[in-house]
Design a protein around this motif. Sequence first.
Motif, PDB file in Angstrom:
ATOM      1  N   LYS A 190     -73.492  37.153  73.447  1.00 29.29           N
ATOM      2  CA  LYS A 190     -74.796  37.849  74.094  1.00 29.29           C
ATOM      3  C   LYS A 190     -75.404  36.420  74.705  1.00 29.29           C
ATOM      4  N   TRP A 191     -75.706  36.668  75.870  1.00 29.72           N
ATOM      5  CA  TRP A 191     -76.535  35.654  76.753  1.00 29.72           C
ATOM      6  C   TRP A 191     -77.313  36.243  77.724  1.00 29.72           C
ATOM      7  N   VAL A 192     -78.326  35.416  78.402  1.00 25.44           N
ATOM      8  CA  VAL A 192     -79.270  35.740  79.283  1.00 25.44           C
ATOM      9  C   VAL A 192     -78.816  34.925  80.508  1.00 25.44           C
TER      10      VAL A 192
ATOM     11  N   GLY B  69     -82.320  36.839  84.349  1.00 21.59           N
ATOM     12  CA  GLY B  69     -82.937  37.272  83.121  1.00 21.59           C
ATOM     13  C   GLY B  69     -82.203  38.423  82.636  1.00 21.59           C
ATOM     14  N   LYS B  70     -81.242  38.956  83.058  1.00 22.21           N
ATOM     15  CA  LYS B  70     -80.336  39.786  82.584  1.00 22.21           C
ATOM     16  C   LYS B  70     -79.774  39.592  81.520  1.00 22.21           C
ATOM     17  N   VAL B  71     -79.794  40.475  80.157  1.00 22.70           N
ATOM     18  CA  VAL B  71     -78.961  39.997  78.984  1.00 22.70           C
ATOM     19  C   VAL B  71     -77.436  41.040  79.082  1.00 22.70           C
ATOM     20  N   THR B  72     -76.615  40.018  78.714  1.00 25.16           N
ATOM     21  CA  THR B  72     -75.240  40.464  78.849  1.00 25.16           C
ATOM     22  C   THR B  72     -74.569  40.679  77.358  1.00 25.16           C
ATOM     23  N   TYR B  73     -73.761  41.472  77.009  1.00 28.31           N
ATOM     24  CA  TYR B  73     -73.037  41.594  75.777  1.00 28.31           C
ATOM     25  C   TYR B  73     -71.602  41.771  76.446  1.00 28.31           C
TER      26      TYR B  73
END
Length: 204
Positions: free
Chosen positions: A26-28, A32-36
Amino acid sequence: MNKRWSWLLLSLLPLLAANAHAQLYKWVGQDGKVTYSDTPPPASVKKVEEKAISSSSSTTSNLPFELASTVKANPVTLYTTSKCSGCDSGRALLNARGIPYTEKTVNSNDDIARLQQVGGDKQLPFLTVGRNKQSGFEADAWNTMLSSAAYPEASQLPASYRNPPPQAAAPKKAAETRTEAAPAHETPGDSLPAAGNAPPGFRF
């Protein structure tokens, strides 16, 4: 947060059916979009959270209930490199105590970048027990971390249990998908000469 993890785990289970042990990242992004994803992010990402994912055929399925619960709540990850006596000692401690763990090797610049993303520095081995972290091998400190996470003092592993084989901290797939527009940024010390067979800038 837990609901998001649960939803994503359920959505990824079909993809992981053939893989008994996987990792979720998981990272931002800068926008600002959070990605899994089950694939590590580009090395330009400076902060990433990792979570172990298990399918029904997970290596924890044949563990005693309490130990399996501890593994799920506080997974253990050991970062190592070749010809590292501290890494050998750390691995021996985990094996002697019967700790299920994932080993990730650090042998390339991509591996170093991934190690730094999860909080590691220039010293190996690097151990994570849940959210707790320890650079360098110190038997007392490692045992304290493990006991605090509710791992048993003596092995409870079935005789047939085997830890997953070591894998690179930054799998090749991540390196192949990285774009030239987002190169890894060097940090002070990255260009230090290697000691023995260690990656550049690392110490044991």
